[in-house]
Design a protein around this motif. Structure first.
Motif, PDB file in Angstrom:
ATOM      1  N   LYS A   1       1.664   3.407  11.424  1.00  0.00           N
ATOM      2  CA  LYS A   1       2.043   4.812  11.254  1.00  0.00           C
ATOM      3  C   LYS A   1       0.867   5.745  11.530  1.00  0.00           C
ATOM      4  CE  LYS A   1       3.299   4.020   6.970  1.00  0.00           C
ATOM      5  NZ  LYS A   1       3.024   2.571   6.973  1.00  0.00           N
ATOM      6  N   SER A   2      -0.271   5.419  10.944  1.00  0.00           N
ATOM      7  CA  SER A   2      -1.436   6.301  11.113  1.00  0.00           C
ATOM      8  C   SER A   2      -1.957   6.250  12.542  1.00  0.00           C
ATOM      9  CB  SER A   2      -2.544   5.902  10.140  1.00  0.00           C
ATOM     10  OG  SER A   2      -2.058   5.966   8.826  1.00  0.00           O
ATOM     11  N   THR A   3      -1.922   5.064  13.139  1.00  0.00           N
ATOM     12  CA  THR A   3      -2.331   4.930  14.536  1.00  0.00           C
ATOM     13  C   THR A   3      -1.462   5.845  15.397  1.00  0.00           C
ATOM     14  OG1 THR A   3      -2.782   2.599  14.047  1.00  0.00           O
ATOM     15  CG2 THR A   3      -2.754   3.238  16.365  1.00  0.00           C
TER      16      THR A   3
ATOM     17  N   THR B   1      -3.798   1.720   3.581  1.00  0.00           N
ATOM     18  CA  THR B   1      -4.948   2.505   4.046  1.00  0.00           C
ATOM     19  C   THR B   1      -4.679   3.973   3.744  1.00  0.00           C
ATOM     20  OG1 THR B   1      -5.143   0.933   5.872  1.00  0.00           O
ATOM     21  CG2 THR B   1      -6.423   2.968   6.038  1.00  0.00           C
ATOM     22  N   THR B   2      -3.465   4.397   4.028  1.00  0.00           N
ATOM     23  CA  THR B   2      -3.097   5.790   3.790  1.00  0.00           C
ATOM     24  C   THR B   2      -2.546   5.935   2.376  1.00  0.00           C
ATOM     25  OG1 THR B   2      -2.444   5.861   6.104  1.00  0.00           O
ATOM     26  CG2 THR B   2      -1.764   7.711   4.741  1.00  0.00           C
TER      27      THR B   2
HETATM   28  N1  LIG Z   1      -1.481  -5.157  18.328  1.00  0.00           N
HETATM   29  C1  LIG Z   1      -1.246  -3.912  17.917  1.00  0.00           C
HETATM   30  N2  LIG Z   1      -1.845  -3.467  16.793  1.00  0.00           N
HETATM   31  C2  LIG Z   1      -1.577  -2.218  16.391  1.00  0.00           C
HETATM   32  C3  LIG Z   1      -0.706  -1.364  17.107  1.00  0.00           C
HETATM   33  N3  LIG Z   1      -0.629  -0.186  16.477  1.00  0.00           N
HETATM   34  C4  LIG Z   1      -1.430  -0.313  15.385  1.00  0.00           C
HETATM   35  N4  LIG Z   1      -1.996  -1.516  15.315  1.00  0.00           N
HETATM   36  C5  LIG Z   1      -2.933  -2.026  14.296  1.00  0.00           C
HETATM   37  O1  LIG Z   1      -2.233  -2.210  13.081  1.00  0.00           O
HETATM   38  C6  LIG Z   1      -3.122  -2.017  11.984  1.00  0.00           C
HETATM   39  C7  LIG Z   1      -2.505  -1.038  10.980  1.00  0.00           C
HETATM   40  O2  LIG Z   1      -2.440   0.235  11.554  1.00  0.00           O
HETATM   41  P1  LIG Z   1      -2.307   1.541  10.676  1.00  0.00           P
HETATM   42  O3  LIG Z   1      -2.131   2.676  11.625  1.00  0.00           O
HETATM   43  O4  LIG Z   1      -3.402   1.628   9.690  1.00  0.00           O
HETATM   44  O5  LIG Z   1      -0.953   1.236   9.906  1.00  0.00           O
HETATM   45  P2  LIG Z   1      -0.235   2.118   8.779  1.00  0.00           P
HETATM   46  O6  LIG Z   1       1.211   1.891   8.957  1.00  0.00           O
HETATM   47  O7  LIG Z   1      -0.727   3.513   8.822  1.00  0.00           O
HETATM   48  O8  LIG Z   1      -0.731   1.384   7.454  1.00  0.00           O
HETATM   49  P3  LIG Z   1      -0.816   1.951   5.936  1.00  0.00           P
HETATM   50  O9  LIG Z   1      -1.413   3.299   5.945  1.00  0.00           O
HETATM   51  O10 LIG Z   1      -1.695   0.965   5.276  1.00  0.00           O
HETATM   52  O11 LIG Z   1       0.571   1.937   5.411  1.00  0.00           O
HETATM   53  C8  LIG Z   1      -4.420  -1.505  12.566  1.00  0.00           C
HETATM   54  O12 LIG Z   1      -5.320  -2.587  12.608  1.00  0.00           O
HETATM   55  C9  LIG Z   1      -4.032  -1.058  13.961  1.00  0.00           C
HETATM   56  O13 LIG Z   1      -5.105  -1.151  14.865  1.00  0.00           O
HETATM   57  C10 LIG Z   1      -0.099  -1.877  18.311  1.00  0.00           C
HETATM   58  O14 LIG Z   1       0.669  -1.230  19.012  1.00  0.00           O
HETATM   59  N5  LIG Z   1      -0.411  -3.148  18.655  1.00  0.00           N
END
Ligand SMILES: Nc1nc2c(ncn2[C@@H]2O[C@H](COP(=O)(O)OP(=O)(O)OP(=O)(O)O)[C@@H](O)[C@H]2O)c(=O)[nH]1
Ligand SMILES: [K+]
Ligand SMILES: [Mg+2]
Length: 398
Positions: free
Chosen positions: A75-77, A95-96
């Motif tokens: 999500k954050s990415t 993380t978030t």
């Molecule tokens: N292989 C791959 N990894 C990804 C992709 N998008 C994100 N990631 C990885 O997934 C992991 C989690 O990404 P976040 O953006 O922190 O995920 P989030 O959903 O915000 O997580 P929380 O805030 O913890 O709920 C990171 O290590 C990113 O680099 C993708 O398209 N492909």
């Protein structure tokens, strides 16, 4: 027994009750009870500390999109990719921890995108920061449910269940049932279509469970008992939802193909920036935004500056957007657009007996008030309208 236990008892009973003609009423009653307990469960949180710190983000822009998903789905990415806001992304879960807003600029519209903490099973009951996250989701115009393409389908149904349990209905329309509680006269029941899931008796039973003994009920659609309960309980939110499968760089082409064919779904990779343009297009469609360009008389329209409004917006909304005092002075508008019957179509308040036919163009507005024509919109990629407004005192210059 606590409410949570009661809920799980009823859920268990529903699960073990076979669905057939003989158990129909029993099941209907159980469902009504379940909905009641769930409502009770959510109520006290409103007065207590439901507004978690870091979650009260102001609405801004033309529409709001909330990112809902399990931890670490990306999500954050995604937020950091699509907006100029950076939200920390990392490989560890949670993380978030707060709500982080960013803005997507697309087709002249500013779309507020909200990054949120990951939610897990039990979120609706307050696990993690689930309640706050869901409260924010309720305020969105569209939910993006982000899913990890490498994980199983169970994610999706768990999240759907969490949102369902707090009255958020995804990709469903409001049931077409007229329901009006009365002071007396018992329950009057009617339907304009053949009902296959509800009957007068069942409707009565459900109403009695809610201590409603006088009401007018009209089914205009073949609704289920759950849908009828939604109407009684009210405060349901009907929201478009896009299922976004991220991380497709990690799965086979066959799997990508399978996911992409699911309804309301888009496959992407934030990591490899795959298919993001298509996602934006879909998002635009789900937001059902209309671009309205204004035009001075005798001049070409100005296509550089659009007024962005949501589906169902009326000329009145346009007036308000331009100037507060404009609506009260408004006479009529000429509208060209993707869904007008004639181009231009004239709309406004009838100024005299001869103009009574304007009313037929009206789809919005209240009785005795100006009749405002509802602008074209809906799920169309290119819904737009072109508009010339006239003041009481002359042509509007915008
Ligand atoms: N292989 C791959 N990894 C990804 C992709 N998008 C994100 N990631 C990885 O997934 C992991 C989690 O990404 P976040 O953006 O922190 O995920 P989030 O959903 O915000 O997580 P929380 O805030 O913890 O709920 C990171 O290590 C990113 O680099 C993708 O398209 N492909
Ligand atoms: K993470
Ligand atoms: Mg995050």
């Amino acid at each position: 027994m606590g409410i949570l236990e009661k809920i799980s008892e009823i859920e268990k009973e529903i699960a073990r009750t076979q669905k057939n003609k003989a158990t129909e009423y029993h099941l209907g009653l159980l469902k009504a009870k379940l909905a009641k307990y769930r409502a009770q469960l959510l109520e006290p949180s409103k007065s207590a500390s439901s507004k978690g710190e870091g979650f009260d983000v102001m609405k801004s822009g033309d529409a709001r999109v909330a990112l809902i998903g399990f931890p670490s789905v990306g999500k954050s990415t995604f937020l950091s990719l699509m907006t100029s806001t950076a939200s920390e992304a990392a490989s560890y879960e949670f993380t978030t921890l707060t709500c982080i807003p960013g803005v997507i600029e697309y087709k002249g519209a500013n779309i507020q995108l909200l990054d949120l903490p990951g939610i897990i099973e039990g979120a609706a009951q307050g696990k993690g920061r689930g309640r706050q996250v869901i409260a924010v989701a309720r305020t969105a115009d569209v939910v993006i449910m982000m899913l990890d393409a490498t994980k199983g389908e169970v994610q999706r149904s768990l999240l759907e269940k969490e949102l369902e349990s707090v009255g958020i209905r995804l990709n469903k329309h409001k049931p077409n049932i007229y329901f009006k509680p009365k002071k007396g006269g018992g329950i009057s029941f009617n339907s304009t279509v053949t009902l296959t899931q509800c009957s007068e008796k069942l409707v009565q039973l459900i109403l009695h469970e809610y201590k409603i003994f006088n009401a007018e009920v009209l089914f205009r659609e073949d609704c289920s008992p759950d849908e009828f309960i939604d109407v009684i309980v009210g405060n349901r939110v009907y929201m478009p939802c896009l299922y976004v499968y991220n991380k497709i760089d990690q799965i086979s082409m066959e799997e990508v193909d399978r996911l992409a064919r699911k309804p309301n779904s888009v496959v992407i990779s934030c990591g490899m920036k795959l298919n993001l343009d298509y996602l934006l297009e879909m998002l635009w469609e789900y937001l059902a935004l209309t671009c309205i360009y204004t035009k001075k008389r005798g001049q070409r329209p100005d296509f550089t500056d659009a007024i962005i409004l949501r589906k169902g917006a009326s000329v009145e909304h346009v007036c308000h957007r331009i100037h507060r005092s404009l609506a009260s002075q408004f006479k009529y508008a000429l509208v060209w657009g993707t869904s007008t019957k004639y181009s231009p179509q004239r709309s406004g308040q009838p100024a005299g007996p001869n103009n009574g036919n304007w009313g037929s163009l009206a789809a919005g507005g209240g009785p005795g008030r100006a009749m405002w024509w509802v602008l074209p919109g809906g799920r169309g990629k290119d819904a737009w309208a072109l508009l010339t407004l006239e003041y009481v005192s002359g042509w509007l210059l915008v």
